[in-house]
Design an enzyme around this catalytic site. Sequence first.
Site, short mmCIF file in Angstrom:
data_model
loop_
_atom_site.label_atom_id
_atom_site.label_comp_id
_atom_site.label_asym_id
_atom_site.label_seq_id
_atom_site.Cartn_x
_atom_site.Cartn_y
_atom_site.Cartn_z
N ASP A 1 -0.15 17.28 -12.39
CA ASP A 1 -0.30 18.66 -11.95
C ASP A 1 0.80 19.56 -12.52
O ASP A 1 0.55 20.71 -12.90
CB ASP A 1 -0.29 18.73 -10.43
CG ASP A 1 -0.37 20.15 -9.92
OD1 ASP A 1 -1.34 20.86 -10.27
OD2 ASP A 1 0.54 20.57 -9.17
N MET B 1 0.83 -1.21 0.00
CA MET B 1 0.00 0.00 0.00
C MET B 1 0.86 1.25 0.00
O MET B 1 0.51 2.26 -0.61
CB MET B 1 -0.96 0.02 1.19
CG MET B 1 -1.99 -1.10 1.18
SD MET B 1 -2.99 -1.14 -0.31
CE MET B 1 -2.42 -2.64 -1.07
N ASP B 2 2.00 1.17 0.66
CA ASP B 2 2.93 2.30 0.68
C ASP B 2 3.48 2.56 -0.72
O ASP B 2 3.56 3.71 -1.16
CB ASP B 2 4.07 2.02 1.66
CG ASP B 2 3.55 1.58 3.01
OD1 ASP B 2 3.47 2.41 3.92
OD2 ASP B 2 3.20 0.39 3.14
#
Length: 156
Positions: A124, A109-110
């Site tokens: 972004d 998950m990390d």
Amino acid sequence: MTAGGRRMSMVDVTGKKEEIRIAEASGFLRLTEDGVNAVKSGESHPQGKGDPIEVAKVAAILAVKKTPELVPHCHPIKITGVDVDVEVLEDGVKMSVRVKSEGKTGVEMDALTGLVVGLVTLWDMVKYAEKDEEGQYPHTRIENVRVVEKIIKEKE
């Protein structure tokens, strides 16, 4: 704590032995030619936000360290290493995040959290080059996010 009448709790790893844990996640940010050129140029924005790849790598590393604060059932663990690799291709950017730990629970998950935040940060950084005339992102997308490797080894 309950949800819908069921008890919720974090998995108890007390009885597990500490082992070397490694996980690698990879994914792809599909970009237009203009977006790829923005990544290659090292300029993320006309006003200068910095090098898109380097900023995305830092964001990925920070996200790995913040995973237990973002994913409710992830244990705070001792991260011993994070490697972020970026490959710029003609149709986008491939990123992989490899996380190492010595602990009682895995780091998948990390690695996934670091990867996704890294890819979102990259988006972004070059979004000015990705928008169409209406300010939309018809071609930009994050794809193929997955755990490509999970390793558990005994500590020596």
